[in-house]
Design a protein around this motif. Structure first.
Motif, PDB file in Angstrom:
ATOM      1  N   ILE A  31     -18.141   1.789  33.195  1.00 29.48           N
ATOM      2  CA  ILE A  31     -19.547   1.432  33.435  1.00 29.48           C
ATOM      3  C   ILE A  31     -19.624   0.568  34.675  1.00 29.48           C
ATOM      4  O   ILE A  31     -18.662  -0.119  35.020  1.00 29.48           O
ATOM      5  CB  ILE A  31     -20.223   0.691  32.261  1.00 29.48           C
ATOM      6  CG1 ILE A  31     -19.283  -0.381  31.684  1.00 29.48           C
ATOM      7  CG2 ILE A  31     -20.694   1.659  31.209  1.00 29.48           C
ATOM      8  CD1 ILE A  31     -19.964  -1.233  30.620  1.00 29.48           C
ATOM      9  N   HIS A  32     -20.773   0.599  35.313  1.00 28.89           N
ATOM     10  CA  HIS A  32     -20.841  -0.077  36.608  1.00 28.89           C
ATOM     11  C   HIS A  32     -21.718  -1.311  36.603  1.00 28.89           C
ATOM     12  O   HIS A  32     -21.737  -2.044  37.579  1.00 28.89           O
ATOM     13  CB  HIS A  32     -21.292   0.899  37.694  1.00 28.89           C
ATOM     14  CG  HIS A  32     -22.674   1.413  37.514  1.00 28.89           C
ATOM     15  ND1 HIS A  32     -23.036   2.242  36.497  1.00 28.89           N
ATOM     16  CD2 HIS A  32     -23.797   1.213  38.245  1.00 28.89           C
ATOM     17  CE1 HIS A  32     -24.309   2.551  36.592  1.00 28.89           C
ATOM     18  NE2 HIS A  32     -24.799   1.935  37.642  1.00 28.89           N
ATOM     19  N   ALA A  33     -22.433  -1.568  35.506  1.00 30.32           N
ATOM     20  CA  ALA A  33     -23.258  -2.777  35.481  1.00 30.32           C
ATOM     21  C   ALA A  33     -23.541  -3.165  34.042  1.00 30.32           C
ATOM     22  O   ALA A  33     -23.475  -2.332  33.127  1.00 30.32           O
ATOM     23  CB  ALA A  33     -24.581  -2.528  36.218  1.00 30.32           C
ATOM     24  N   THR A 200     -24.401   7.312  46.270  1.00 32.25           N
ATOM     25  CA  THR A 200     -23.372   7.582  45.255  1.00 32.25           C
ATOM     26  C   THR A 200     -23.729   6.934  43.920  1.00 32.25           C
ATOM     27  O   THR A 200     -23.369   7.454  42.865  1.00 32.25           O
ATOM     28  CB  THR A 200     -21.968   7.142  45.721  1.00 32.25           C
ATOM     29  OG1 THR A 200     -22.022   5.780  46.147  1.00 32.25           O
ATOM     30  CG2 THR A 200     -21.478   8.008  46.868  1.00 32.25           C
ATOM     31  N   SER A 201     -24.441   5.807  43.945  1.00 35.19           N
ATOM     32  CA  SER A 201     -24.930   5.205  42.690  1.00 35.19           C
ATOM     33  C   SER A 201     -25.814   6.185  41.947  1.00 35.19           C
ATOM     34  O   SER A 201     -25.757   6.296  40.719  1.00 35.19           O
ATOM     35  CB  SER A 201     -25.761   3.943  42.958  1.00 35.19           C
ATOM     36  OG  SER A 201     -24.989   2.959  43.548  1.00 35.19           O
ATOM     37  N   VAL A 215     -14.689   5.431  42.343  1.00 37.02           N
ATOM     38  CA  VAL A 215     -13.686   4.353  42.331  1.00 37.02           C
ATOM     39  C   VAL A 215     -14.289   2.973  42.570  1.00 37.02           C
ATOM     40  O   VAL A 215     -13.837   1.994  41.994  1.00 37.02           O
ATOM     41  CB  VAL A 215     -12.524   4.591  43.327  1.00 37.02           C
ATOM     42  CG1 VAL A 215     -11.797   5.883  43.035  1.00 37.02           C
ATOM     43  CG2 VAL A 215     -12.984   4.538  44.751  1.00 37.02           C
ATOM     44  N   ASN A 216     -15.299   2.880  43.433  1.00 35.72           N
ATOM     45  CA  ASN A 216     -15.872   1.547  43.643  1.00 35.72           C
ATOM     46  C   ASN A 216     -17.221   1.392  42.950  1.00 35.72           C
ATOM     47  O   ASN A 216     -18.012   0.541  43.327  1.00 35.72           O
ATOM     48  CB  ASN A 216     -15.938   1.184  45.127  1.00 35.72           C
ATOM     49  CG  ASN A 216     -16.592   2.254  45.979  1.00 35.72           C
ATOM     50  OD1 ASN A 216     -16.775   3.387  45.523  1.00 35.72           O
ATOM     51  ND2 ASN A 216     -16.951   1.905  47.199  1.00 35.72           N
ATOM     52  N   GLN A 217     -17.466   2.218  41.919  1.00 30.75           N
ATOM     53  CA  GLN A 217     -18.689   2.039  41.131  1.00 30.75           C
ATOM     54  C   GLN A 217     -18.361   2.011  39.630  1.00 30.75           C
ATOM     55  O   GLN A 217     -18.115   0.945  39.103  1.00 30.75           O
ATOM     56  CB  GLN A 217     -19.742   3.070  41.529  1.00 30.75           C
ATOM     57  CG  GLN A 217     -20.258   2.705  42.941  1.00 30.75           C
ATOM     58  CD  GLN A 217     -21.151   3.740  43.575  1.00 30.75           C
ATOM     59  OE1 GLN A 217     -21.213   4.880  43.167  1.00 30.75           O
ATOM     60  NE2 GLN A 217     -21.864   3.321  44.616  1.00 30.75           N
ATOM     61  N   ASN A 218     -18.281   3.179  38.967  1.00 32.30           N
ATOM     62  CA  ASN A 218     -18.109   3.065  37.510  1.00 32.30           C
ATOM     63  C   ASN A 218     -16.710   2.648  37.056  1.00 32.30           C
ATOM     64  O   ASN A 218     -16.532   2.271  35.902  1.00 32.30           O
ATOM     65  CB  ASN A 218     -18.611   4.324  36.761  1.00 32.30           C
ATOM     66  CG  ASN A 218     -17.854   5.577  37.136  1.00 32.30           C
ATOM     67  OD1 ASN A 218     -16.848   5.523  37.831  1.00 32.30           O
ATOM     68  ND2 ASN A 218     -18.345   6.725  36.680  1.00 32.30           N
TER      69      ASN A 218
ATOM     70  N   PRO B 411     -29.171  10.975  53.532  1.00 31.61           N
ATOM     71  CA  PRO B 411     -28.780  10.022  52.478  1.00 31.61           C
ATOM     72  C   PRO B 411     -29.725  10.059  51.281  1.00 31.61           C
ATOM     73  O   PRO B 411     -30.406   9.068  50.982  1.00 31.61           O
ATOM     74  CB  PRO B 411     -28.834   8.681  53.202  1.00 31.61           C
ATOM     75  CG  PRO B 411     -29.853   8.853  54.267  1.00 31.61           C
ATOM     76  CD  PRO B 411     -29.797  10.297  54.678  1.00 31.61           C
ATOM     77  N   SER B 412     -29.777  11.184  50.556  1.00 34.84           N
ATOM     78  CA  SER B 412     -30.699  11.320  49.425  1.00 34.84           C
ATOM     79  C   SER B 412     -30.167  12.363  48.445  1.00 34.84           C
ATOM     80  O   SER B 412     -29.351  13.216  48.810  1.00 34.84           O
ATOM     81  CB  SER B 412     -32.073  11.779  49.930  1.00 34.84           C
ATOM     82  OG  SER B 412     -31.944  13.073  50.504  1.00 34.84           O
ATOM     83  N   LEU B 413     -30.646  12.299  47.210  1.00 35.50           N
ATOM     84  CA  LEU B 413     -30.269  13.312  46.216  1.00 35.50           C
ATOM     85  C   LEU B 413     -30.651  14.701  46.714  1.00 35.50           C
ATOM     86  O   LEU B 413     -29.925  15.673  46.500  1.00 35.50           O
ATOM     87  CB  LEU B 413     -30.971  13.035  44.875  1.00 35.50           C
ATOM     88  CG  LEU B 413     -30.332  11.959  44.000  1.00 35.50           C
ATOM     89  CD1 LEU B 413     -31.140  11.770  42.721  1.00 35.50           C
ATOM     90  CD2 LEU B 413     -28.883  12.327  43.652  1.00 35.50           C
ATOM     91  N   ARG B 414     -31.795  14.762  47.376  1.00 33.67           N
ATOM     92  CA  ARG B 414     -32.228  16.047  47.913  1.00 33.67           C
ATOM     93  C   ARG B 414     -31.203  16.583  48.925  1.00 33.67           C
ATOM     94  O   ARG B 414     -30.862  17.765  48.913  1.00 33.67           O
ATOM     95  CB  ARG B 414     -33.597  15.879  48.583  1.00 33.67           C
ATOM     96  CG  ARG B 414     -34.183  17.190  49.036  1.00 33.67           C
ATOM     97  CD  ARG B 414     -35.566  16.991  49.607  1.00 33.67           C
ATOM     98  NE  ARG B 414     -35.958  18.153  50.393  1.00 33.67           N
ATOM     99  CZ  ARG B 414     -37.117  18.270  51.013  1.00 33.67           C
ATOM    100  NH1 ARG B 414     -38.003  17.292  50.947  1.00 33.67           N
ATOM    101  NH2 ARG B 414     -37.382  19.352  51.705  1.00 33.67           N
ATOM    102  N   GLY B 415     -30.715  15.699  49.785  1.00 31.55           N
ATOM    103  CA  GLY B 415     -29.685  16.087  50.755  1.00 31.55           C
ATOM    104  C   GLY B 415     -28.445  16.610  50.046  1.00 31.55           C
ATOM    105  O   GLY B 415     -27.866  17.634  50.429  1.00 31.55           O
TER     106      GLY B 415
END
Lengths: 423, 423
Positions: A31-33, A200-201, A215-218, B411-415
């Motif tokens: 988990i990331h937060a 990426t979040s 690797v640097n989030q969850n 830089p978006s989910l759509r991208g």
């Protein structure tokens, strides 16, 4: 999702994930937060287990970061490790650098360009992928300013995992190439590192990435613990004692806080004598939100839009910013920032006096060291360790056109004579 | 000129310099060729001293090449060393590479990109500068295809000696920069490596260079011994035994002959069991004089004018060519050559299967390994060690434009969705 302790070696001293803001506890999952307050999570250990680790136990281990496995959350069993086996990089005595900037006590450079992909990121990635394996993942992703991308792609190549690596499209060409050669899915994003990180979040919540560890989030809580090994190694390489002063570059700020944490753990375990150490932070003027907060006496770090050549430090919204301020203030250290010309001078000064070719982040650290000596904030009579976290070949463009051949000649004695080489 | 033994620690097992052609003997001074026949000189040891070295003695030494000091001509006393302390680089088990090319026995990559300046040259330069110090020099020079220049400039920077480094003007930009950053006298010569080498042979006779040691010329006998440490390390890292087959890139040929020599010394000392090992050589098709002599059954190596991307191997008149032919024929090995496209494929195959980013010389070695398996010359059922002698970041131009981002997105989910990353 599996809990790490259920899946892996129970020799791990890790017990929970704990929120650094509200203290809420969670099992050792991905988990990331914090589910309560959205604060960042950190690995919580069995305090008695950490405090009972001995020098002998460490010294009997392998010549890499895994000798410190009794102090880490994962990797106690060698078969569990997903790793290029980084660590035990040189701690280089830098007498000529000390003389050049007016230090009268021992100065050391901890040179992490000696790691397999030539940055300290191999340490954290080894922890992250080992945790990911324990949690059941066989696919990894990351947002990166370059070094992390190189390391994730290389680690994945070694074991045959799929890697998806997100980078700002304007990274140094050498860092892009040094990821691409490992053949990951390499996604260039038109935006800053902070934009990439935000993306990426969001992606890790998408079904398409359900089976992917970020690797640097969850898996960040496990990942971040890898930086502690830099602190352990410095203490061990000094003959099991702590230096009076350390100067550490700040990107997310995690590296600085973990080195400080490592020193504290060694003292608690009785592995080193208690001592006052001071932690100094180094930022690039093009991205100095933590320096600004420190200088203005704030507890909150206000995000900035990064500029400047030290791209590996260009994190405008540093996750560990407040914790950096805590560590620096608690230990009586300081933070300084230096501009691009200072950084280039720092790279050259380090190279000319030590034989170490550092990346821009190393240039930042050397230039900050010099600045702190000049301002009197750093004690020139106390032993100091600085951290070169990456390799100059990856940021060669920073000094391209500024260094080069001193002579160009025809292949003959006459050519040498005309160039003045024969006196 | 001082003799080494007069000046330095008498714990050295070295006794004389001996001509490899006529056997004439000379004291341990700085000379580059036999005064009788102009043949190349080699360090001659006290055979009993070498044969009495033990595993325990080595294992009690430091975690670098100097653990093998009892088998080397210089550096027995740590205070005598002029060194970045290279060595004990990773021996990486390469199961995925083995599978990719059809090897059914253990395959290992000895990865010398982990050395301080990221090539095997740190080993030989440490020996050369330590010998130079013992002989009274405090200034060094070299002719180099790049890696040697990087290492000499870095070593000199560490100790504050003057370095004069001669390179072909058309070297890879990264290799030029990675010497220039240390601020040596860096002389770009309009010509090939062989032209540069000829020029430095003349310069060392000039009064202007009387007090300068030429690392790969007048102190070459000491310099060359540094390559033995690669052989010692492979044996030690395998648990004190020899591999059945080794594949070694050929430039001057010295590296290959010294690895073979090291294996023989370990057997004589009883440190490893006697075993039949086969030595295979790897050349680039753009510069393959030793391969040609081997294929045609000649004892003499006819010089060529080098072309092709593997610049660190581009020595058209290899000093150790005949000795390479001896070692390869004596052990029942073979030599192969590969073209530039094969070399690029070799770099990528190594990276994708092991996480190691090798330079062009590493690409040559991997491509030759593959070729030798395909031709049946190398036994796919026997344990094999290949040598990656340098760092991919230094020869990035070889694969530039051929690897890169696989996706470019906004830089978006759509991208991410539009790029097909969400399935």
């Amino acid at each position: 999702m599996t809990s790490l302790l259920a899946a892996q070696d129970t020799a791990s001293p890790a017990r929970v994930l704990r929120c650094r803001n509200c203290g809420a506890e969670f099992p050792l999952i991905a988990i990331h937060a914090c589910a309560e307050c959205f604060g960042p999570l950190e690995v919580g250990y069995d305090a008695d287990a950490l405090a009972s680790v001995t020098r002998e136990q460490i010294e009997a281990g392998p010549q890499n970061i895994w000798r410190y496995a009794p102090l880490l959350p994962v990797g106690q069993d060698p078969d569990d490790r997903v790793s290029l086996n980084p660590g035990l990089t040189p701690l280089v005595r830098a007498d000529r650098l000390a003389a050049a900037i007016g230090l009268n006590a021992p100065l050391w450079v901890k040179d992490d360009s000696a790691n397999p992909t030539h940055s300290f990121k191999d340490r954290v990635v080894s922890l992250a992928l080992t945790a990911a394996k324990g949690l059941g993942y066989r696919s990894v992703a990351c947002a990166s300013t370059g070094n992390l991308a190189n390391s994730v792609a290389a680690h994945a190549a070694r074991v045959g995992w799929q890697a998806t690596v997100f980078i700002p499209a304007d990274l140094e060409p050498s860092k892009i190439l040094a990821s691409a050669v490992y053949n990951p899915r390499l996604v260039a994003v038109d935006g800053s590192y902070d934009d990439v990180n935000r993306l990426t979040s969001e992606l890790q919540e998408d079904d398409a990435f359900e089976s992917t560890a970020f690797v640097n989030q969850n898996v960040r809580p496990y990942y971040a613990e890898g930086s502690k090994t830099l602190g352990y190694e410095v203490a061990e390489q000094l003959g099991w004692r702590l230096p009076a002063q350390v100067v550490v570059p700040i990107a997310s700020g995690s590296l600085l806080t973990k080195i400080d944490k490592a020193f504290g753990e060694l003292v608690k375990a009785g592995i080193v004598s208690d001592a006052d150490w001071k932690v100094f932070g180094a930022q690039s003027a093009g991205c100095s939100p933590v320096y600004t907060a420190f200088a203005e006496g704030h507890d909150v770090v206000r995000p900035v839009k990064p500029t400047g050549i030290a791209k590996s430090l260009n994190i405008g919204n540093p996750a560990d910013g407040p914790y950096v301020l805590d560590a620096v203030r608690r230990t009586g250290g300081s933070i300084a920032a230096v501009d691009d010309d200072d950084i280039r001078d720092g790279i050259r000064l380090l190279a000319e006096t030590t034989g170490i070719f550092g990346e821009t982040a190393g240039g930042v650290t050397v230039a900050v060291l010099k600045k702190l000596v000049e301002s009197g904030e750093l004690d020139p009579n106390a032993e100091t360790v600085i951290f070169n976290t990456g390799e100059g070949l990856k940021t060669a463009d920073a000094i391209e056109g500024r260094v080069g051949p001193t002579h160009r000649i025809a292949p003959s004695l006459r050519g040498a004579r005309e160039a003045g080489l024969l006196g």
